[in-house]
Scaffold this motif. Structure first.
Motif, PDB file in Angstrom:
ATOM      1  N   ARG A   1     -32.633  10.741 -11.647  1.00 50.54           N
ATOM      2  CA  ARG A   1     -31.731  11.396 -12.579  1.00 50.54           C
ATOM      3  C   ARG A   1     -32.178  11.003 -13.979  1.00 50.54           C
ATOM      4  O   ARG A   1     -32.248   9.815 -14.307  1.00 50.54           O
ATOM      5  CB  ARG A   1     -30.275  10.975 -12.350  1.00 50.54           C
ATOM      6  CG  ARG A   1     -29.668  11.510 -11.059  1.00 50.54           C
ATOM      7  CD  ARG A   1     -28.158  11.367 -11.088  1.00 50.54           C
ATOM      8  NE  ARG A   1     -27.573  12.287 -12.057  1.00 50.54           N
ATOM      9  CZ  ARG A   1     -26.471  12.022 -12.760  1.00 50.54           C
ATOM     10  NH1 ARG A   1     -25.864  10.862 -12.646  1.00 50.54           N
ATOM     11  NH2 ARG A   1     -25.983  12.917 -13.602  1.00 50.54           N
ATOM     12  N   VAL A   2     -32.493  11.989 -14.783  1.00 52.70           N
ATOM     13  CA  VAL A   2     -33.056  11.760 -16.111  1.00 52.70           C
ATOM     14  C   VAL A   2     -32.110  12.292 -17.180  1.00 52.70           C
ATOM     15  O   VAL A   2     -31.614  13.423 -17.079  1.00 52.70           O
ATOM     16  CB  VAL A   2     -34.436  12.439 -16.241  1.00 52.70           C
ATOM     17  CG1 VAL A   2     -34.956  12.366 -17.674  1.00 52.70           C
ATOM     18  CG2 VAL A   2     -35.426  11.788 -15.285  1.00 52.70           C
ATOM     19  N   ALA A   3     -31.872  11.482 -18.195  1.00 51.34           N
ATOM     20  CA  ALA A   3     -31.156  11.923 -19.390  1.00 51.34           C
ATOM     21  C   ALA A   3     -32.193  12.306 -20.432  1.00 51.34           C
ATOM     22  O   ALA A   3     -32.933  11.458 -20.928  1.00 51.34           O
ATOM     23  CB  ALA A   3     -30.259  10.810 -19.929  1.00 51.34           C
TER      24      ALA A   3
ATOM     25  N   ASP B   1     -30.240  16.099 -17.091  1.00 51.76           N
ATOM     26  CA  ASP B   1     -29.168  16.449 -18.019  1.00 51.76           C
ATOM     27  C   ASP B   1     -29.758  16.430 -19.418  1.00 51.76           C
ATOM     28  O   ASP B   1     -30.277  15.399 -19.877  1.00 51.76           O
ATOM     29  CB  ASP B   1     -28.006  15.457 -17.933  1.00 51.76           C
ATOM     30  CG  ASP B   1     -27.075  15.744 -16.762  1.00 51.76           C
ATOM     31  OD1 ASP B   1     -27.321  16.737 -16.049  1.00 51.76           O
ATOM     32  OD2 ASP B   1     -26.119  14.973 -16.561  1.00 51.76           O
TER      33      ASP B   1
ATOM     34  N   ARG C   1     -24.779   7.844 -13.619  1.00 59.85           N
ATOM     35  CA  ARG C   1     -25.894   6.925 -13.790  1.00 59.85           C
ATOM     36  C   ARG C   1     -27.200   7.694 -13.967  1.00 59.85           C
ATOM     37  O   ARG C   1     -27.445   8.683 -13.286  1.00 59.85           O
ATOM     38  CB  ARG C   1     -25.993   6.000 -12.567  1.00 59.85           C
ATOM     39  CG  ARG C   1     -27.286   5.244 -12.546  1.00 59.85           C
ATOM     40  CD  ARG C   1     -27.220   3.928 -11.831  1.00 59.85           C
ATOM     41  NE  ARG C   1     -28.469   3.235 -12.049  1.00 59.85           N
ATOM     42  CZ  ARG C   1     -28.738   2.522 -13.125  1.00 59.85           C
ATOM     43  NH1 ARG C   1     -27.825   2.379 -14.053  1.00 59.85           N
ATOM     44  NH2 ARG C   1     -29.908   1.930 -13.274  1.00 59.85           N
ATOM     45  N   TYR C   2     -28.010   7.198 -14.882  1.00 55.90           N
ATOM     46  CA  TYR C   2     -29.330   7.782 -15.111  1.00 55.90           C
ATOM     47  C   TYR C   2     -30.386   6.719 -14.855  1.00 55.90           C
ATOM     48  O   TYR C   2     -30.215   5.547 -15.204  1.00 55.90           O
ATOM     49  CB  TYR C   2     -29.443   8.329 -16.536  1.00 55.90           C
ATOM     50  CG  TYR C   2     -28.497   9.478 -16.771  1.00 55.90           C
ATOM     51  CD1 TYR C   2     -28.816  10.766 -16.361  1.00 55.90           C
ATOM     52  CD2 TYR C   2     -27.247   9.256 -17.352  1.00 55.90           C
ATOM     53  CE1 TYR C   2     -27.931  11.818 -16.537  1.00 55.90           C
ATOM     54  CE2 TYR C   2     -26.354  10.304 -17.540  1.00 55.90           C
ATOM     55  CZ  TYR C   2     -26.704  11.571 -17.133  1.00 55.90           C
ATOM     56  OH  TYR C   2     -25.815  12.608 -17.305  1.00 55.90           O
ATOM     57  N   ASP C   3     -31.476   7.144 -14.253  1.00 50.57           N
ATOM     58  CA  ASP C   3     -32.567   6.219 -13.957  1.00 50.57           C
ATOM     59  C   ASP C   3     -33.476   6.011 -15.160  1.00 50.57           C
ATOM     60  O   ASP C   3     -34.168   4.987 -15.240  1.00 50.57           O
ATOM     61  CB  ASP C   3     -33.404   6.766 -12.793  1.00 50.57           C
ATOM     62  CG  ASP C   3     -32.595   6.913 -11.523  1.00 50.57           C
ATOM     63  OD1 ASP C   3     -32.153   5.872 -10.993  1.00 50.57           O
ATOM     64  OD2 ASP C   3     -32.382   8.055 -11.084  1.00 50.57           O
TER      65      ASP C   3
ATOM     66  N   TRP D   1     -27.794   1.267 -20.981  1.00 52.62           N
ATOM     67  CA  TRP D   1     -27.802   1.628 -19.560  1.00 52.62           C
ATOM     68  C   TRP D   1     -28.707   0.732 -18.722  1.00 52.62           C
ATOM     69  O   TRP D   1     -28.641   0.740 -17.500  1.00 52.62           O
ATOM     70  CB  TRP D   1     -28.238   3.080 -19.392  1.00 52.62           C
ATOM     71  CG  TRP D   1     -27.191   4.092 -19.765  1.00 52.62           C
ATOM     72  CD1 TRP D   1     -25.840   3.921 -19.746  1.00 52.62           C
ATOM     73  CD2 TRP D   1     -27.424   5.435 -20.190  1.00 52.62           C
ATOM     74  NE1 TRP D   1     -25.210   5.078 -20.142  1.00 52.62           N
ATOM     75  CE2 TRP D   1     -26.160   6.040 -20.417  1.00 52.62           C
ATOM     76  CE3 TRP D   1     -28.573   6.200 -20.415  1.00 52.62           C
ATOM     77  CZ2 TRP D   1     -26.005   7.350 -20.846  1.00 52.62           C
ATOM     78  CZ3 TRP D   1     -28.428   7.519 -20.841  1.00 52.62           C
ATOM     79  CH2 TRP D   1     -27.149   8.081 -21.054  1.00 52.62           C
TER      80      TRP D   1
ATOM     81  N   THR E   1     -32.129   1.050 -18.655  1.00 53.29           N
ATOM     82  CA  THR E   1     -33.150   1.936 -18.086  1.00 53.29           C
ATOM     83  C   THR E   1     -34.361   1.991 -19.002  1.00 53.29           C
ATOM     84  O   THR E   1     -34.279   1.652 -20.187  1.00 53.29           O
ATOM     85  CB  THR E   1     -32.611   3.372 -17.927  1.00 53.29           C
ATOM     86  OG1 THR E   1     -32.354   3.914 -19.223  1.00 53.29           O
ATOM     87  CG2 THR E   1     -31.329   3.394 -17.112  1.00 53.29           C
TER      88      THR E   1
END
Length: 454
Positions: free
Chosen positions: A4-6, A45, A100-102, A122, A124
């Motif tokens: 999951r990427v922001a 996202d 949560r973002y990785d 976060w 990350t």
């Protein structure tokens, strides 16, 4: 690997029309890369600053890709010069987001400042793509252009030093990051952008496709059509094209009867609005220029197919995505030999490159193209083949490799194998770098503690 990427874009929205305001190739890049990443199982996202205009807080852009509006400052467009003051509110808004973002992937230096804070909060890694660099732009300013401020240079230097990975569009950009900003070559990766080959493709044949496109656009079938497509600002060099057209008509006055030069784009950034139109009037070429507003991608592809050549006289260009898109439509490119354009355009095969910005040199090459239609057609066929090697699928696959390397590197971000007794990831942030990158005015440690409490 399921990620999951922001993905961050503070100053311009992925939903904005390229060619308007601050929207350009970077907007296309983010949208197309996100779609291709999602097709490979990465959930993205795209976070952008809410500028009002009736856009909903959450927009599904494609399966696995969402655009999310973050409230930071006034809910309206603001001058880019004012955006640095909104970086911290944007970052704090990010940290309040649930989920949560990785990994954080920021685009442009302003997003990099916010991305550093979010990644710190976060726990990350931060991957950053610059798209343009202040020191490179300042070395190639056009008349009426404004130098990039020292705050931006400071911010870019800190990103070069502290991001877990830097993604450069070309080897030349990677070298600029190393030589001008001191970036670590081992943390700098080259990922060439792609082209939406479904939208940008040739017609049924070099002549038939062009004739059909011109008929749909209402253009004369026998015209010589050099096309400009991009934002109207000194950095992109539309003034060079106007002066080149004047020189072309001085060299070949008889060409005026069949010369048509569409200029597609809207005013942006530095430079006085209407300056290009006034220059055209001063040089007596208003009759052959056709100003057109920015158009959606599908319509832009039609213009590319209709043109004899795309002219990209930029003074600085990290890659020149528009050049790749035109070639994918079977249209050769006449471009300045700066930045990534020598990578995007195969000199003498898919187009022609000009060293420097002398309008006479552009005019000479335009005249050669005008009187050699067979050479134009040959270049167009080669251009389409060249562009087929630039897919977003390939760009996404390389980007995933960069993400995995950033996640796996010991002492940076969240180590994949590092798990606490409750199964939660153990943060390595702070062990590999002292603090998150700062916005234009560096954040104090007090602010970083406040970030940690959000």
């Amino acid at each position: 690997m399921s990620l999951r990427v922001a993905m961050l874009s503070v100053h311009t929205s992925p939903l904005h029309q390229p060619g308007t305001g601050d929207a350009g190739g970077m907007n296309v890049y983010m949208v197309e890369l996100s779609r291709a990443l999602a097709e490979q199982g990465v959930a993205v996202d795209l976070f952008t600053r809410c500028q009002g205009g009736g856009e909903p807080p959450l927009t599904d852009l494609a399966p696995g890709v969402r655009v999310r509006q973050v409230v930071a400052g006034p809910r309206r467009a603001v001058a880019k010069e004012a955006v640095p003051d909104l970086v911290l509110p944007f970052a704090l808004g990010l940290l309040r987001e649930r989920g949560r973002y990785d990994l954080v992937h920021s685009h442009y230096w302003l997003s990099g400042q916010a991305g550093g804070i979010a990644a710190f909060g976060w726990g990350t890694p931060l991957v950053h793509t610059a798209h343009t660099l202040a020191l490179v732009k300042n070395a190639h300013l056009g008349e009426g252009d404004t130098p990039e401020p020292p705050g931006r240079i400071l911010g870019e230097r800190r990103l070069a030093a502290e991001a877990d990975r830097l993604i450069a569009n070309t080897a030349d950009e990677a070298e600029a990051l190393r030589s001008l900003y001191g970036a670590d070559p081992l943390r700098t990766e080259v990922v060439r952008p792609g082209v939406d080959l479904r939208t940008f493709a040739p017609g049924p044949g070099p002549d038939a496709g062009r004739a059909a496109a011109r008929a749909r656009l209402g253009l004369p079938a026998d015209a010589f059509v050099p096309l400009y497509a991009g934002r109207i600002q000194p950095l992109k060099g539309p003034d060079v094209l106007v002066r080149a057209v004047a020189e072309l008509l001085r060299m070949a006055p008889g060409l005026r009867e069949r010369l048509l030069v569409p200029v597609i784009g809207g005013h942006s950034g530095a430079g006085e609005q209407g300056a290009v139109a006034r220059l055209a009037a001063e040089l007596g070429v208003t009759d052959v220029l056709r100003p057109c507003p920015p158009v959606p991608q599908e319509r832009l592809a039609e213009w590319f197919r209709a043109a004899d050549v795309l002219v990209v006289p930029s003074r600085s260009e990290s890659f020149g995505l528009v050049a790749a898109e035109a070639q994918a439509c079977g249209t050769p490119v006449l471009a300045s030999a700066v930045g990534g354009l020598p990578t995007a355009v195969w000199e003498g095969v898919t187009g022609l490159l000009v060293r420097g910005h002398d309008p006479v040199e552009y005019a000479r090459r335009l005249l050669w193209l005008a009187v050699h239609p067979r050479a134009r057609a040959t270049m167009g066929v080669a251009a389409a083949g060249h562009a087929r090697g630039m897919s977003w699928r390939g760009a996404a696959a390389r980007t995933v490799e960069v993400y995995e390397a950033a996640l796996a590197e010991p002492g940076r971000g969240v180590a994949l194998a590092g798990r606490g007794s409750g199964g939660a990831p153990v943060s390595r942030v702070g062990q590999g770098r002292r603090h998150a990158p700062a916005p234009a005015a560096p954040l104090s440690w007090r602010n970083e503690k406040a970030v940690a409490r959000v």
